[in-house]
Scaffold this active site. Structure first.
Site, PDB file in Angstrom:
ATOM      1  N   ASP A  96      -1.549   6.655   0.535  1.00  0.00           N
ATOM      2  CA  ASP A  96      -0.838   5.383   0.380  1.00  0.00           C
ATOM      3  C   ASP A  96      -0.991   4.811  -1.040  1.00  0.00           C
ATOM      4  OD1 ASP A  96       0.721   3.282   1.206  1.00  0.00           O
ATOM      5  OD2 ASP A  96      -0.889   2.204   2.235  1.00  0.00           O
ATOM      6  N   ASN A 119       8.433   4.947   8.727  1.00  0.00           N
ATOM      7  CA  ASN A 119       8.976   4.936   7.365  1.00  0.00           C
ATOM      8  C   ASN A 119      10.507   4.965   7.330  1.00  0.00           C
ATOM      9  OD1 ASN A 119       6.164   6.820   6.026  1.00  0.00           O
ATOM     10  ND2 ASN A 119       6.586   4.634   5.817  1.00  0.00           N
TER      11      ASN A 119
HETATM   12  C1  IPE Z   1       1.409   5.092   5.963  1.00  0.00           C
HETATM   13  O1  IPE Z   1       1.710   4.336   4.830  1.00  0.00           O
HETATM   14  C2  IPE Z   1       2.344   6.267   6.048  1.00  0.00           C
HETATM   15  C3  IPE Z   1       2.150   7.308   5.027  1.00  0.00           C
HETATM   16  C4  IPE Z   1       1.228   7.332   4.093  1.00  0.00           C
HETATM   17  C5  IPE Z   1       3.066   8.407   5.121  1.00  0.00           C
HETATM   18  P1  IPE Z   1       2.683   3.066   4.927  1.00  0.00           P
HETATM   19  O2  IPE Z   1       2.728   2.506   3.545  1.00  0.00           O
HETATM   20  O3  IPE Z   1       3.959   3.448   5.537  1.00  0.00           O
HETATM   21  O4  IPE Z   1       1.887   2.131   5.922  1.00  0.00           O
HETATM   22  P2  IPE Z   1       1.970   0.554   6.148  1.00  0.00           P
HETATM   23  O5  IPE Z   1       3.414   0.225   6.308  1.00  0.00           O
HETATM   24  O6  IPE Z   1       1.407  -0.093   4.912  1.00  0.00           O
HETATM   25  O7  IPE Z   1       1.151   0.282   7.341  1.00  0.00           O
HETATM   26  C1  IPE Z   2       2.819   6.163   0.449  1.00  0.00           C
HETATM   27  O1  IPE Z   2       3.061   5.278  -0.577  1.00  0.00           O
HETATM   28  C2  IPE Z   2       3.906   7.192   0.580  1.00  0.00           C
HETATM   29  C3  IPE Z   2       4.733   7.057   1.790  1.00  0.00           C
HETATM   30  C4  IPE Z   2       4.560   6.207   2.747  1.00  0.00           C
HETATM   31  C5  IPE Z   2       5.826   8.004   1.927  1.00  0.00           C
HETATM   32  P1  IPE Z   2       3.926   3.971  -0.337  1.00  0.00           P
HETATM   33  O2  IPE Z   2       5.347   4.289  -0.623  1.00  0.00           O
HETATM   34  O3  IPE Z   2       3.664   3.392   0.989  1.00  0.00           O
HETATM   35  O4  IPE Z   2       3.361   3.030  -1.479  1.00  0.00           O
HETATM   36  P2  IPE Z   2       3.059   1.475  -1.369  1.00  0.00           P
HETATM   37  O5  IPE Z   2       2.193   1.265  -0.172  1.00  0.00           O
HETATM   38  O6  IPE Z   2       4.386   0.788  -1.240  1.00  0.00           O
HETATM   39  O7  IPE Z   2       2.359   1.161  -2.653  1.00  0.00           O
HETATM   40 MG    MG Z   3       2.317   2.051   1.711  1.00  0.00          MG
END
Ligand code: IPE
Ligand code: IPE
Ligand code: MG
Length: 251
Positions: free
Chosen positions: A31, A79
């Site tokens: 993340d 997502n």
């Molecule tokens: C969790 O991250 C999913 C992945 C890393 C693929 P998110 O960024 O989607 O999670 P939330 O929304 O902050 O809980």
């Molecule tokens: C994790 O990074 C990757 C996926 C969930 C695909 P994020 O895209 O959630 O990055 P933040 O949380 O917005 O920084």
């Molecule tokens: Mg995230």
């Protein structure tokens, strides 16, 4: 890793779990890609691009550390609620990653396995994923599990549904259903128990990832944003794990 029966919490409590030393199975919630990019005034995709590089490095490091199974959360079932343009960018990166890295991963002896409903992706992406799984099927040096369109509650629900169908069909008695029955119907069936669950970017939640499997996993949260997570970061997490004392409810 090779096909080895899944061990339940009960087995782990009986002393067969990894209570010290190196973890056999590490899972990572990768993340912070978006925030990494935002802090640099770059589009979110730049963070995802850099995040893929981090994933590649971590796979190599896990191999060097002798980790049997590395499970990476790449796309959650939640997502889909992101803008279509971001989802499309992520799918492009997935395509590119498989095309660019599959041969090298296969040569490194890595077996690729996918959890989650990736069949919901575009047909060409499904085909690439199927090819990656088939190409590495006989490898046994280490397993890379990629969670794609994965959601733990849905995974558990599907397991329960299959068990309920068996009970309804009379092939299974309700009182014969144990935690192992549920585990056998999860997509992680056959993998060693999850030892260490890492989440980057400072968020301290599981976001619907491996809820059942993390029952006795050690949790490791770091503020490091995923694109900055490097070889040393993984080594630090593993070394932190080796200091933990796992008690499984005992003393
Ligand atoms: C969790 O991250 C999913 C992945 C890393 C693929 P998110 O960024 O989607 O999670 P939330 O929304 O902050 O809980
Ligand atoms: C994790 O990074 C990757 C996926 C969930 C695909 P994020 O895209 O959630 O990055 P933040 O949380 O917005 O920084
Ligand atoms: Mg995230």
């Amino acid at each position: 890793m090779t096909a080895e029966p899944a061990r339940s919490v009960d087995d782990a409590a009986a002393g067969t779990g990894s209570s010290e030393g190196s973890p056999r199975h590490i899972a990572i919630i990768m993340d912070g890609n978006g925030r990494w990019a935002q802090r640099r005034g770059l589009p979110r995709i730049a963070g995802h691009r850099k995040g893929i590089e981090a994933a590649r490095t971590v796979v190599k490091t896990a191999g060097a550390l002798g980790i049997e199974v590395l499970t990476l959360y790449a796309f959650s079932s939640e997502n889909w609620s992101r803008p279509a343009s971001e989802i499309s960018d992520l799918m492009d990166l997935l395509r590119r990653f498989i095309r660019k890295e599959l041969e090298a991963l296969a040569e490194e002896g890595i077996r690729i396995r996918v959890i989650g409903d990736y069949q919901a992706f575009e047909p060409d992406v499904v085909e690439l994923i199927d090819r990656a799984i088939a190409r590495t099927e006989t490898n046994s040096k280490a397993t890379l599990v990629v969670a794609l369109n994965y959601g733990s509650q849905s995974e558990i629900t599907q397991s329960v549904r299959k068990i309920a169908a068996d009970v309804a069909a009379g092939t299974l008695k309700a009182d014969e259903v144990t935690s192992s029955t549920i585990e056998r119907h999860l997509s992680t069936d056959g993998l060693p128990p999850l030892d260490l669950l890492i989440r980057t970017s400072g968020e301290c939640r599981l976001s619907n990832f491996l809820l059942w499997q993390s029952a006795y996993a050690e949790l490791y949260f770091t503020d490091t944003l995923w694109p900055d997570f490097d070889e040393q970061s993984l080594r630090d997490a593993v070394s932190d794990f080796s200091q933990r004392e796992r008690r499984y409810g005992g003393l």
